[in-house]
Write a protein that holds these residues in place. Structure first.
Motif, PDB file in Angstrom:
ATOM      1  N   SER A 125      -4.895 -25.853 -10.930  1.00 31.27           N
ATOM      2  CA  SER A 125      -4.266 -26.093  -9.639  1.00 31.27           C
ATOM      3  C   SER A 125      -5.012 -25.329  -8.552  1.00 31.27           C
ATOM      4  CB  SER A 125      -2.803 -25.656  -9.689  1.00 31.27           C
ATOM      5  OG  SER A 125      -2.723 -24.289 -10.073  1.00 31.27           O
ATOM      6  N   ARG A 181      -4.456 -31.084 -14.071  1.00 28.45           N
ATOM      7  CA  ARG A 181      -4.019 -30.771 -12.704  1.00 28.45           C
ATOM      8  C   ARG A 181      -3.173 -29.504 -12.672  1.00 28.45           C
ATOM      9  NH1 ARG A 181      -2.375 -36.922 -10.801  1.00 28.45           N
ATOM     10  NH2 ARG A 181      -4.462 -37.524 -10.045  1.00 28.45           N
ATOM     11  N   GLN A 182      -2.335 -29.345 -13.696  1.00 28.89           N
ATOM     12  CA  GLN A 182      -1.487 -28.165 -13.734  1.00 28.89           C
ATOM     13  C   GLN A 182      -2.289 -26.904 -14.037  1.00 28.89           C
ATOM     14  OE1 GLN A 182       1.519 -28.249 -16.783  1.00 28.89           O
ATOM     15  NE2 GLN A 182       2.851 -26.816 -15.703  1.00 28.89           N
ATOM     16  N   GLU A 208      -2.554 -34.903 -16.161  1.00 29.88           N
ATOM     17  CA  GLU A 208      -1.468 -34.078 -15.637  1.00 29.88           C
ATOM     18  C   GLU A 208      -1.634 -32.624 -16.053  1.00 29.88           C
ATOM     19  OE1 GLU A 208       0.776 -34.908 -13.399  1.00 29.88           O
ATOM     20  OE2 GLU A 208      -0.315 -36.820 -13.337  1.00 29.88           O
ATOM     21  N   GLN A 223       5.787 -24.960 -11.188  1.00 26.19           N
ATOM     22  CA  GLN A 223       4.805 -26.029 -11.053  1.00 26.19           C
ATOM     23  C   GLN A 223       3.553 -25.572 -10.326  1.00 26.19           C
ATOM     24  OE1 GLN A 223       5.083 -28.901 -12.449  1.00 26.19           O
ATOM     25  NE2 GLN A 223       3.268 -29.872 -11.609  1.00 26.19           N
TER      26      GLN A 223
END
Length: 466
Positions: free
Chosen positions: A87, A83-84, A80, A3
């Motif tokens: 990062s 954001r990934q 999402e 992640q």
């Protein structure tokens, strides 16, 4: 992939660096292949580098990205995924390079070749132009350069052009330059060209945009742009911030000229009337002329907006001035009647005549019939300015059979005058109009007469002549 890790491997990053170097070499070759412009661009680049170096350490170089996964996340606004992908510690100043096949002339080889026209953009541009506010905010928090413009335009331009006020406000709050100039010489206020962009314009002005900033090529101010696009709310806003009413652009047009000089769809006539009303009420000069000596009245008669015609005449527009082409406002409207019958050209002709426009030379009436026969009310108002008519066979020949059939009642009333004098009522109107010539619009409303007689004196329409 965990992640917290970043999707770009070291190999991928090295590949993007090589792509960027290849693109720079191609751009330099393209500049050198254009003799007239190469020295200008090279000198400009040297100046920009010199200025940048004098300001201190430069920002990290942007990486070129052709990864479809990254592009898909940005173009769909997948928060999402964004954001990934972006990062903590990941490079946010990417240059996106979407591609499409086009036939281009390869000068070095002297052939046409199927190659790829590359349009450079950034994650900020993509998210700002599509209204993905949360994605945009994430990118800004990750350090994306707010004024990066690899394709010649900033993300702020993109947000304003696409009417995304929340994105525009966010960019401005992160330090975007409200007066940045794109490759076309336009500031963000210049690209606010839709009614929905009013909130963007407000944010720009609140963050220091120059209301009288001029475009580099046309020397337009934002007020010129708002007038040309029929944006009354923008006009009110710019006037409140001190926009210049009488700045003339490179074509010699003031904002009022600009509002009157563009073709206007019927659905937008009201918007242009509001624009002109705001300008005139603020003190705009209705007699101003462009380089061709065309006044706003010349232009609005060409594009046939009856309400704006009335407005200009009421504020002192000159009805018989001629431009360099030898045309008065009446010439312009008569030339356009056949193309814009739904704009009520008869109202424009009526207004011009009531304000003292010179009548059409009787010998030219046959030509006028040919041009305007599909708008019988235009013919009616013109014929009602003469005490006698010399109707010839050429009049009948000027009217196509299908047009005659469509307006048979009117044209039969015209041809009935071939051997008949005008009515006594009309002759009385003719004498009184001649006596009050140039003062009709002022005197007739004050006469102690019934309303229908006042309207009759001002050439009200009856759909027949007598």
């Amino acid at each position: 992939m965990s992640q917290g890790s970043f999707v770009f491997s070291p190999t991928a990053l090295r590949s993007m660096e090589r792509d960027k170097e290849l693109l720079e070499r191609q751009q330099n070759q393209k500049r050198l292949a254009t003799p007239g412009a190469s020295s200008y661009f090279l000198k400009k680049e040297m100046r920009e580098r010199s200025v940048a170096s004098s300001r201190g350490p430069s920002q990290p170089r942007a990486l070129i990205c052709q990864d479809p996964v990254v592009q898909n996340a940005l173009y769909t606004g997948d928060l999402e995924a964004v954001r990934q992908l972006f990062s903590k510690g990941a490079p946010a100043n990417l240059v996106i390079q979407p591609q499409g096949g086009d036939m281009l002339w390869v000068k070095e080889r002297g052939i046409w070749s199927l190659t790829y026209e590359q349009e450079l953009t950034t994650p900020l541009h993509i998210t700002a132009g599509r209204g993905f506010t949360e994605c945009l905010k994430h990118l800004l928090l990750r350090g994306a350069s707010v004024d990066l413009a690899p394709g010649g335009t900033t993300a702020l331009h993109e947000a304003c052009e696409e009417c995304q006020p929340e994105c525009a406000k966010l960019l401005l709050s992160y330090g975007a330059n409200a007066n940045a100039v794109n490759e076309d010489g336009l500031m963000p206020l210049h690209v606010c060209t839709e009614p929905e962009s009013i909130e963007c314009a407000k944010h720009l002005l609140q963050f220091g945009a120059v209301v009288n900033g001029r475009s580099l090529e046309e020397d337009d101010t934002p007020l010129h742009v708002a007038c040309r696009h029929g944006l009354p709310d923008h006009v009110k806003l710019y006037l409140r911030y001190g926009a210049h009413l009488e700045h003339h652009n490179d074509e010699g047009k003031s904002p009022l000229n600009a509002a009157c000089s563009v073709p206007q769809e019927k659905a937008k006539l009201g918007r242009y009337h509001q624009v002109c009303q705001h300008l005139v009420e603020a003190g705009a000069n209705v007699l101003t002329q462009d380089q061709q000596r065309q006044s706003p009245l010349h232009m609005i008669c060409k594009h046939i907006n009856p309400d704006v015609t009335d407005l200009l005449l009421q504020h002192g527009a000159s009805v018989n001035d001629m431009c360099y082409g030898g045309n008065a406002p009446m010439h312009y409207v008569l030339k356009q009647v056949a193309y814009k019958p739904e704009h009520e050209p008869e109202r424009v002709v009526q207004a011009l005549l009531n304000y003292g426009a010179v009548r059409v030379w009787p010998g030219a009436l046959t030509q006028v019939l040919k041009c305007c026969c599909t708008a019988p009310r235009v013919i009616e108002v013109l014929l009602n300015t003469y005490d006698r008519l010399k109707i010839t066979d050429s009049w009948a020949e000027a009217i196509p059979p299908d047009v005659f059939k469509q307006h048979q009642g009117f044209y039969e009333s015209v041809f009935a005058l071939t051997q008949t004098p005008r009515s006594l009522q009309h002759l009385a109107r003719f004498r009184l109009r001649n006596y009050l010539e140039g003062r009709l619009h002022k005197v007739v409303p004050k006469l102690d007469l019934p309303t229908f007689l006042k309207n009759y004196l001002l050439l009200s329409f009856r759909d027949y002549v007598h």
